[in-house]
Design a protein around this motif. Structure first.
Motif, PDB file in Angstrom:
ATOM      1  N   THR A 255       0.836  -1.210   0.000  1.00 18.90           N
ATOM      2  CA  THR A 255       0.000   0.000   0.000  1.00 18.90           C
ATOM      3  C   THR A 255       0.863   1.249   0.000  1.00 18.90           C
ATOM      4  O   THR A 255       0.607   2.213  -0.744  1.00 18.90           O
ATOM      5  N   GLN A 256       1.903   1.264   0.833  1.00 20.06           N
ATOM      6  CA  GLN A 256       2.799   2.424   0.893  1.00 20.06           C
ATOM      7  C   GLN A 256       3.549   2.605  -0.415  1.00 20.06           C
ATOM      8  O   GLN A 256       3.681   3.730  -0.922  1.00 20.06           O
ATOM      9  N   GLN A 257       4.049   1.512  -0.989  1.00 20.83           N
ATOM     10  CA  GLN A 257       4.802   1.601  -2.235  1.00 20.83           C
ATOM     11  C   GLN A 257       3.932   2.192  -3.352  1.00 20.83           C
ATOM     12  O   GLN A 257       4.380   3.041  -4.123  1.00 20.83           O
ATOM     13  N   LEU A 258       2.704   1.723  -3.439  1.00 22.94           N
ATOM     14  CA  LEU A 258       1.802   2.204  -4.492  1.00 22.94           C
ATOM     15  C   LEU A 258       1.413   3.661  -4.255  1.00 22.94           C
ATOM     16  O   LEU A 258       1.280   4.436  -5.212  1.00 22.94           O
ATOM     17  N   SER A 259       1.235   4.027  -2.993  1.00 21.04           N
ATOM     18  CA  SER A 259       0.919   5.422  -2.678  1.00 21.04           C
ATOM     19  C   SER A 259       2.051   6.350  -3.111  1.00 21.04           C
ATOM     20  O   SER A 259       1.815   7.411  -3.709  1.00 21.04           O
ATOM     21  N   GLU A 260       3.285   5.947  -2.843  1.00 18.00           N
ATOM     22  CA  GLU A 260       4.427   6.786  -3.206  1.00 18.00           C
ATOM     23  C   GLU A 260       4.636   6.826  -4.711  1.00 18.00           C
ATOM     24  O   GLU A 260       5.021   7.862  -5.272  1.00 18.00           O
ATOM     25  N   LEU A 261       4.384   5.709  -5.389  1.00 17.14           N
ATOM     26  CA  LEU A 261       4.416   5.694  -6.850  1.00 17.14           C
ATOM     27  C   LEU A 261       3.423   6.705  -7.408  1.00 17.14           C
ATOM     28  O   LEU A 261       3.748   7.490  -8.325  1.00 17.14           O
ATOM     29  N   THR A 262       2.223   6.725  -6.856  1.00 15.71           N
ATOM     30  CA  THR A 262       1.186   7.646  -7.331  1.00 15.71           C
ATOM     31  C   THR A 262       1.567   9.096  -7.068  1.00 15.71           C
ATOM     32  O   THR A 262       1.449   9.951  -7.959  1.00 15.71           O
ATOM     33  N   VAL A 263       2.014   9.384  -5.859  1.00 15.19           N
ATOM     34  CA  VAL A 263       2.344  10.774  -5.494  1.00 15.19           C
ATOM     35  C   VAL A 263       3.446  11.329  -6.402  1.00 15.19           C
ATOM     36  O   VAL A 263       3.316  12.427  -6.955  1.00 15.19           O
ATOM     37  N   ILE A 264       4.544  10.590  -6.572  1.00 13.98           N
ATOM     38  CA  ILE A 264       5.666  11.107  -7.357  1.00 13.98           C
ATOM     39  C   ILE A 264       5.314  11.173  -8.839  1.00 13.98           C
ATOM     40  O   ILE A 264       5.658  12.161  -9.526  1.00 13.98           O
ATOM     41  N   SER A 265       4.631  10.167  -9.365  1.00 17.86           N
ATOM     42  CA  SER A 265       4.243  10.194 -10.778  1.00 17.86           C
ATOM     43  C   SER A 265       3.368  11.416 -11.073  1.00 17.86           C
ATOM     44  O   SER A 265       3.562  12.106 -12.085  1.00 17.86           O
ATOM     45  N   ARG A 266       2.434  11.690 -10.198  1.00 22.91           N
ATOM     46  CA  ARG A 266       1.522  12.816 -10.425  1.00 22.91           C
ATOM     47  C   ARG A 266       2.196  14.163 -10.201  1.00 22.91           C
ATOM     48  O   ARG A 266       1.852  15.158 -10.859  1.00 22.91           O
ATOM     49  N   LEU A 267       3.163  14.210  -9.277  1.00 20.92           N
ATOM     50  CA  LEU A 267       3.929  15.451  -9.100  1.00 20.92           C
ATOM     51  C   LEU A 267       4.739  15.771 -10.355  1.00 20.92           C
ATOM     52  O   LEU A 267       4.809  16.922 -10.784  1.00 20.92           O
ATOM     53  N   ILE A 268       5.358  14.758 -10.934  1.00 20.97           N
ATOM     54  CA  ILE A 268       6.129  14.965 -12.159  1.00 20.97           C
ATOM     55  C   ILE A 268       5.214  15.452 -13.268  1.00 20.97           C
ATOM     56  O   ILE A 268       5.535  16.418 -13.995  1.00 20.97           O
ATOM     57  N   HIS A 269       4.056  14.825 -13.398  1.00 17.91           N
ATOM     58  CA  HIS A 269       3.100  15.229 -14.424  1.00 17.91           C
ATOM     59  C   HIS A 269       2.599  16.654 -14.183  1.00 17.91           C
ATOM     60  O   HIS A 269       2.494  17.461 -15.114  1.00 17.91           O
ATOM     61  N   LYS A 270       2.358  16.972 -12.926  1.00 17.45           N
ATOM     62  CA  LYS A 270       1.850  18.307 -12.573  1.00 17.45           C
ATOM     63  C   LYS A 270       2.854  19.406 -12.902  1.00 17.45           C
ATOM     64  O   LYS A 270       2.510  20.414 -13.531  1.00 17.45           O
ATOM     65  N   HIS A 271       4.102  19.210 -12.500  1.00 23.20           N
ATOM     66  CA  HIS A 271       5.079  20.295 -12.632  1.00 23.20           C
ATOM     67  C   HIS A 271       5.665  20.401 -14.040  1.00 23.20           C
ATOM     68  O   HIS A 271       5.934  21.506 -14.522  1.00 23.20           O
TER      69      HIS A 271
END
Length: 598
Positions: A255-271
């Protein structure tokens, strides 16, 4: 010897495999170590196998095989593992117990499926004098019978020719438990966290933007990097070669690994924005247990589907459907970047000794290299150039995998025009030579520095300048730059030294052609640079400084320098071993490089 005592010894062996390569700091030892190992090796956990005799090793694994026939004994083995970890002071008690529980089921399933004989297990751990490990025996991929085209040495592009500007990110290692003011020195494998305690003196406390210690990064530093990268664009595309989570490998959950994958992937896409395409590769830390990547023939809950499916969902804005299909299958894919340029993203976990699932079958896991050959032959037929990205550098892979990859690079040297990796956290490279003479340079594997500070580094990222999108382009790397966040400056504002700079600047550490006086970054130029390292120590010390992203406490001389030159020359693992033995290191250099990577 009683069963419990034997299982206790066995637990040491079981514990060793998953921890290799996970960048846990070496515990202090009373025994002196060779100076070159102190300077060359990355932080890692090791165990002195010379204390275990060959007969004892075989007896232990025989009893382990018998014990694992009963599910009831699995619990006994797991308890013994935890006790051995604690008694051998491999880590603190909490870490020992947590990592034992985390690795327990996956490792035992892999051990059962491997049909590993005691002789083979002990050969793996103690060396060929104790047996033969056939599962890592040589194997060959099949190359098409089409003759290799004549090789034309590359020439620099004409002045004013288009260039592609590529952002490269690797080894982010975001720690969501990072806490300013916590202890930067602690007994756990990862510090600067909420449970690291209070520092004994101010200089050893976690800084606002990051810390020179065995610490990973707070999210604000990752986001600040992406904000800076967005401002300094535009980018033609982005390569991102994995390792998202922190180094708390003993306490991670899916659960933690997938959460961090989501957060960083979306931050990269956002910025970076919707108009910039990011091409990721899978790191060894994305899974939990760390380094655990079952080949595709492993199904059900033990498979990597939980991870690959989530990656496919998060990366769908960047990748086409066919790429997502092979990503879901085995964590690798290919995609056309531009007309005439193709990318291959490899899952380098299928070449890693630390991936204990390869005990089951290490012969071209997932048929990835055979698939690569097919892609390269099709590209050669069409006149495409190919870039390869991956996490672990090929020179640090299992011997046969590394040898086959090297053979492929030789065959398709006119097609493969860029190789890009991370994993070591350092700024370095590895060379490829023609297999006939081992003297003509034909390829360079660029190894970019990490975003994370782990260990004792400035945060950093890389920019590549590639021969651009025009007819007849070589698509070779022409230059690269490394940018860093100087933590000494960022954590201490000139106006208020006890306060951090609110909007720190990421600064250019160096541009390769200018720093080394090169006209390009072609393989011939890098080969010449290595000769310069030998003849001009001033240039080598400059490389040593850049290698550590501008934060290094001592110079690298004599034996240390020899080991580094061995590493830089070794695009395949057996070259590293050969260089090792030629220089009288008795295998220690190769073992240090292999067993202490991040």
């Amino acid at each position: 010897m009683r069963l419990h005592q034997l299982l206790l010894i066995t637990s040491c062996l079981v514990l060793m495999s998953p921890l290799f390569g996970s960048c846990l700091p070496v515990q202090p030892s009373a025994e002196p170590r060779l100076v070159f190992l102190e300077r060359f090796s990355r932080p890692g956990v090791g165990f002195n196998w010379r204390n275990v005799s060959c007969p004892l090793c075989k007896a232990v694994f025989t009893i382990l095989d018998i014990a694992l026939l009963s599910d009831a004994n699995e619990e006994r083995v797991a308890r013994a593992v935890g006790e051995a970890c604690i008694r051998l002071h491999l880590a603190e008690e909490q870490v020992c117990r947590q990592i034992t529980e985390l690795f327990r089921d996956d490792f035992i399933r892999a051990l059962e499926q491997s049909l590993l004989w005691p002789t083979e297990a002990c050969a793996l751990l103690l060396g060929p004098s104790c047996g033969k490990f056939d599962m890592y025996a040589p194997w060959n991929i099949t190359l098409p019978k089409i003759p290799k085209p004549p090789v034309t040495p590359p020439s620099p592009p004409k002045p004013g020719s288009p260039q592609s500007r590529v952002l490269f990110l690797t080894d982010i290692h975001w720690d969501k438990e990072y806490e300013v003011g916590s202890a930067a020195d602690c007994k756990d494998p990862l510090c600067c966290r909420k449970d690291s305690g209070s520092p004994s003196w101010r200089r050893r406390e976690a800084g606002y933007w990051g810390t020179y210690s065995k610490c990973d990064l707070p999210l604000r530093t990752v986001e600040n990097l992406l904000e800076n990268a967005a401002r300094t664009g535009p980018w033609d595309w982005v390569y991102w070669t994995g390792d998202i989570p922190a180094h708390n490998v003993w306490s991670q959950t899916r659960t933690q690994q997938l959460s961090e994958l989501t957060v960083i992937s979306r931050l990269i896409h956002k910025h970076l924005g919707p108009n910039v395409t990011v091409y990721p590769a899978v790191g060894n830390h994305e899974s939990t247990p760390v380094n655990s990547f079952p080949p595709p023939f492993v199904h059900g809950n033990r498979s990597s589907a939980w991870l690959y499916d989530a990656m496919a969902e998060e990366w769908a804005p960047w990748l086409p459907q066919q790429a997502l299909k092979t990503l879901r299958y085995g964590g690798f894919y290919t995609v056309e970047l531009q007309p005439g340029l193709r990318l291959v993203s490899l899952n380098m976990n299928f070449c890693a000794r630390e991936n204990f699932w390869l005990m089951v079958n290490s012969t071209d896991p997932a048929n990835q290299l055979q698939w690569l050959v097919q892609i390269l032959q099709t590209s050669e037929d069409k006149g495409e150039k190919v870039h390869i990205i991956g996490h672990i550098p090929p020179g640090l892979c299992l011997g046969s995998w590394s040898w086959n990859y090297y053979h492929i690079v030789n065959r398709y040297e006119s097609t493969i025009t860029g190789q890009f990796f991370g994993h070591t956290h350092l700024d370095e490279f590895q060379m490829f030579y023609d297999e006939q003479t081992m003297t003509r340079p034909l390829g360079v594997a660029f190894i970019a520095p990490s975003v994370t500070t782990y260990v004792n580094l400035n945060p950093g990222y890389r920019v590549y300048y590639v021969d651009g999108n025009y007819k007849g382009s070589s698509r070779l790397v022409l230059d690269h730059e490394t940018y860093i966040l100087n933590l000494t400056e960022a954590n201490h504002s000139p106006e208020a030294p006890r306060s951090p700079v609110q909007n720190p600047k990421w600064t250019l550490l160096y541009r390769a052609t200018e720093a080394y006086g090169l006209s390009s970054l072609f393989p011939s130029e890098y080969n010449g640079l290595m000769r310069t390292f030998i003849s001009d120590d001033r240039i080598f010390q400059k490389f040593w400084y850049f290698r550590h992203k501008g934060h290094v406490s001592e110079t690298c001389k004599e034996t240390c320098k020899t080991t580094i030159l061995c590493f830089l020359r070794s695009g395949r693992y057996d070259d590293l071993e050969q260089c090792d033995h030629l220089n009288g290191f008795g295998g220690n250099l190769a073992r240090a490089a292999r067993t202490t990577v991040c």
